[in-house]
Design an enzyme around this catalytic site. Sequence first.
Site, PDB file in Angstrom:
ATOM      1  N   GLY A  50       8.520   4.444   2.240  1.00 22.06           N
ATOM      2  CA  GLY A  50       7.670   4.315   3.120  1.00 22.06           C
ATOM      3  C   GLY A  50       6.104   3.956   2.723  1.00 22.06           C
ATOM      4  O   GLY A  50       5.839   4.378   1.784  1.00 22.06           O
ATOM      5  N   SER A  51       5.581   3.106   3.629  1.00 23.54           N
ATOM      6  CA  SER A  51       4.152   2.708   3.271  1.00 23.54           C
ATOM      7  C   SER A  51       3.690   1.625   4.005  1.00 23.54           C
ATOM      8  O   SER A  51       4.127   1.835   5.282  1.00 23.54           O
ATOM      9  CB  SER A  51       4.161   2.165   1.938  1.00 23.54           C
ATOM     10  N   ARG A  52       3.098   0.909   3.704  1.00 25.99           N
ATOM     11  CA  ARG A  52       2.216  -0.267   4.405  1.00 25.99           C
ATOM     12  C   ARG A  52       2.309  -1.589   3.708  1.00 25.99           C
ATOM     13  O   ARG A  52       1.796  -1.633   2.505  1.00 25.99           O
ATOM     14  CB  ARG A  52       0.951   0.179   5.172  1.00 25.99           C
ATOM     15  N   ILE A  77       0.672  -1.061   0.153  1.00 26.65           N
ATOM     16  CA  ILE A  77       0.131  -0.025   0.075  1.00 26.65           C
ATOM     17  C   ILE A  77       0.883   1.162  -0.018  1.00 26.65           C
ATOM     18  O   ILE A  77       1.607   1.366   0.915  1.00 26.65           O
ATOM     19  CB  ILE A  77      -0.993   0.021   1.270  1.00 26.65           C
TER      20      ILE A  77
END
Length: 246
Positions: free
Chosen positions: A203-205, A173
């Site tokens: 960066g993220s998920r 994501i």
Amino acid sequence: MNKEEQRKNSAAQSIRWHFPSIHPEGRKFFVIAVIISAIITYFSWLWMAWPLGVLCFCVAAFFRDPIRTVPEGDGLIVSPADGMVCLIADVPPPPELAGADGLGDAPLTRVSIFMSVFDVHINRAPVPGRIARIAYIPGAFVNADLDKASEKNERQHFMIETKEGINIGLTQIAGLIARRIVPLTKVEDYVERGERIGLIRFGSRLDVYLPAGVTPQVALGQRCLAGETILGQIGSQAKPLTGMRL
């Protein structure tokens, strides 16, 4: 020096720390930063050279690709990302991974791992198996640690089928800063546990959908290492921790 001493010396050298290599996806950015920094330094614009030198280091750190020691064992599910566990919840699988030939339609335990800009961005396969499905969904770029990011943000779904026929789903994501999801594998590729499958820039998920009945072996706020931290084990039947977030 006898063979035993040579073995101990070799082992000591093998665990000596060194700066991780830069993933090929980031080398072009590093080279560009170095060239610009060198040009600025050549013209003696030192007030700009120092910040650009720091930028070179940051680019190298963003795209670092460290070696990981992948645990061995039947049914182990390892973390696909470095970062912090920010959410554990029972939710229906995403439509792109649902269905009788996918993850099914019943709620599954989803473990969400938030990657900051300081974490390694390389994502790894949580289990060994065949990549049965990949689905890319364009979307927004809201804060990735929010629950709605799983449905609103730009994302890419993977489904990996193990040799036992068990399907594991995971989703990359994008977030506020992340603007590029980069796949390193394709459908029908066979991957080993801990093998690199993609990355998200800056960066993220990552969401991991555990198979029914699998107990999460991580807690909210816990730091994870991609390819090393065990999220669960297929065959574990204890009641999972659900409905929680940071």
